[in-house]
Design a protein around this motif. Structure first.
Motif: not given
Length: 551
Positions: A248-249, A252, A256, A326, A523, A533, A536
């Motif tokens: 997940c981290e 993201f 980003l 994150a 995702w 995305f 979060i």
């Protein structure tokens, strides 16, 4: 005769003064050395009297931790009294006192100040055993002692703490800027959002307040700018792991950094500052296996944060309140202590007992991505008529909960509760069991978070979350009670009874909502509206907006 009486009175007066002086000295000694008053009581009072005093205190503490509250109204965002204040929750973690909690101490009617002070001393460094032998308590004993003190907070109570946090005063920035006024304007727009009528894109029962969520998302989409620090070397910074349970981290960070809409190269126009590190890569890079020593990981992040604070003025302007990260590894709460506690921490291991601050920090989901090329592969499940299994769980038997689950329900014919299943390519056996079950058990391991929560949603199986004090993802907007079941760890012996008590009509409604909430947990290689995305980023944005109240 009169002289004899006078002499006697004088002698008695002196004796009385000596007794008072001795008593005063004893009291001062106790206060100075903080001696164990319980032991003193035992010596001064009859044993029965001391016992009754302790039983009375114990019963009062027990009552304060067993409050029950109804589920929040979907469209209510009014201030509601929480059973515990935010500072009380923070201080109940004996290993952590958060310097970033700036709210005034609010003493709830459900908990006393004496309970708070007791909670900070629940794990002594040593115990004196029989015959004066000094014994260090084991890790399990310390944990058991801590668990006895820390209350179990329900989801509705967590949401009340969120509202309390957002309505409490917060420290203003050192000097105001255009971005502060933009945030205040966004806050007013969100709080006064018009009531939404029949929006085909959002299903109202899924949300705490669908109108506020929709308006907040629109304000984020039109306003938010994020500055990403360029400092930090790979692989710990600016690098991603896109598969596995810590992905997940990585997803993201990757999405980003590639984003052109939200990312700005001008720090002066940024509403948020992102620290682009990976807690999983930090662990893989610096941790010496089997050493059980993580001090170097914590120090590494401290050095990085100190470097940014020294090099730039951005952190000091808000005290870190507009900075965020994150992180999904189990150790992330420990790695992000110190000054990083003042930032917004988006954590998978969102545990009240490890210092998670509701209203500031953000809970993000643990997503087990099996294919970086197609992260949403195999999404979907069987219709209700093809789900013969009442409840399913499979996994390693680590942590305090799963062995209890297996002990009580491992042999039940209606439930499939296994240890680790034999590996099959693509994990097909595991996935098929999820797709064929009405309820999927999401039982904690060593940490409170589990990829099974998102897997349940992926495969359209109603999540049954057994993990006390786990803050579910996106608490700010999602009404988790509408599409999932929460079972206290102590209620595992009653698990089947709880599930069978849910009517078929209620089950089908929850299943329908699981399908509708699915879009928020997916995702995409190219982000789409309302996906994981954006969810979060929205929760980080939302908490930042509601923690600025004057400039």
């Amino acid at each position: 005769m009169d002289q004899g009486i006078q002499q006697t009175c004088l002698t008695q007066t002196k004796r009385f003064m000596w007794i008072l002086g001795i008593m005063f000295a004893v009291v001062m000694i106790f206060q100075h050395f903080e001696l164990p008053y319980g032991s003193v009581l035992s010596s001064l009072l009859p044993a029965a009297r001391v016992s009754s005093l302790r039983e009375k205190n114990s019963s009062e503490e027990s009552k304060s931790f067993t409050s029950k509250n109804v589920i929040e109204n979907n469209n209510s965002h009014n201030q509601t009294e929480a059973p515990f204040s935010l500072e009380q929750i923070a201080t109940l973690d004996s290993g952590h006192k958060s310097p970033s909690v700036t709210f005034p101490l609010i003493i709830s009617s459900n908990i006393s100040t004496s309970q708070i002070s007791d909670a900070n001393s629940i794990a002594p460094a040593i115990n004196v055993g029989p015959k004066g032998v000094v014994r260090v308590p084991t890790r399990d004993e310390k944990k058991a002692s801590k668990d006895e003190i820390f209350p179990v907070i329900s989801i509705s109570e967590m949401y009340k703490l969120l509202l309390q946090s957002h309505s409490s005063p917060h420290s203003p920035p050192q000097f105001s800027s255009k971005v502060d006024w933009e945030l205040l304007y966004a806050k007013s727009q969100i709080k006064n959002a018009p009531i939404m009528q029949n929006d085909s894109g959002l299903f109202a029962p899924l949300y705490r307040n669908v109108s506020m969520f929709k308006r907040s998302y629109e304000m984020m989409d039109n306003t938010l700018k994020v500055y990403i620090y360029k400092e930090g070397e790979k692989p710990i910074f600016h690098d991603s792991i896109l598969e596995g349970i810590y992905s997940c981290e990585g997803w993201f960070l990757k999405l980003l950094e590639a984003n052109k809409k939200f990312v700005t190269e001008e720090p002066g126009e940024a509403h948020l500052f992102y620290l682009p590190f990976s807690s999983r890569l930090l662990q893989l890079t610096l941790y010496k296996r089997h050493s059980h020593i993580r001090d170097n990981l914590i120090q590494y992040m401290k050095n990085y944060t100190d470097m940014l604070i020294t090099k730039y003025r951005y952190w000091n302007r808000t005290g870190g309140a507009d900075h965020f990260l994150a992180a999904c590894h189990d150790w992330a709460p420990a790695e992000t202590r110190g000054r990083l506690l003042d930032s917004i921490r988006a954590l998978c291991n969102a545990d009240l007992k490890t210092g998670f601050i509701i209203g500031k920090d953000v809970s993000i989901p643990t997503t087990y991505v099996r294919s970086a090329q197609n992260p949403s592969r195999d999404v979907g499940g069987n219709p209700p008529s093809q789900r013969p299994i009442l409840a399913f769980f499979a996994g390693y038997m680590h942590g305090p909960v799963r062995p209890v689950l297996l002990k009580h329900w491992g042999e039940d014919p209606d439930m499939k509760i296994f240890t680790r299943m034999p590996h099959v390519k693509g994990n097909k056996n595991y996935i098929e069991h999820m797709k064929s079950s009405k309820y999927c058990i999401c039982a904690r391991g060593f940490a409170v978070h589990s990829p099974r929560v998102v897997e349940s949603i992926f495969y359209e199986c109603v999540p049954v979350i057994i993990s006390d004090n786990y803050i579910p993802p996106f608490l700010e907007v999602l009404n988790w009670e509408s599409f999932s079941v929460f079972v206290l760890e102590k209620d595992i012996p009653n698990l089947k009874k709880i599930l069978l008590s849910i009517s078929e009509e209620d089950y089908l409604e929850m299943l329908n909502r699981v399908r509708k909430v699915q879009e928020h947990f997916l995702w995409h290689t190219e982000p789409v509206k309302y996906d994981l995305f954006h969810m979060i980023l929205h929760s980080v944005w939302y908490n930042r907006v509601f923690r600025i109240d004057h400039i």
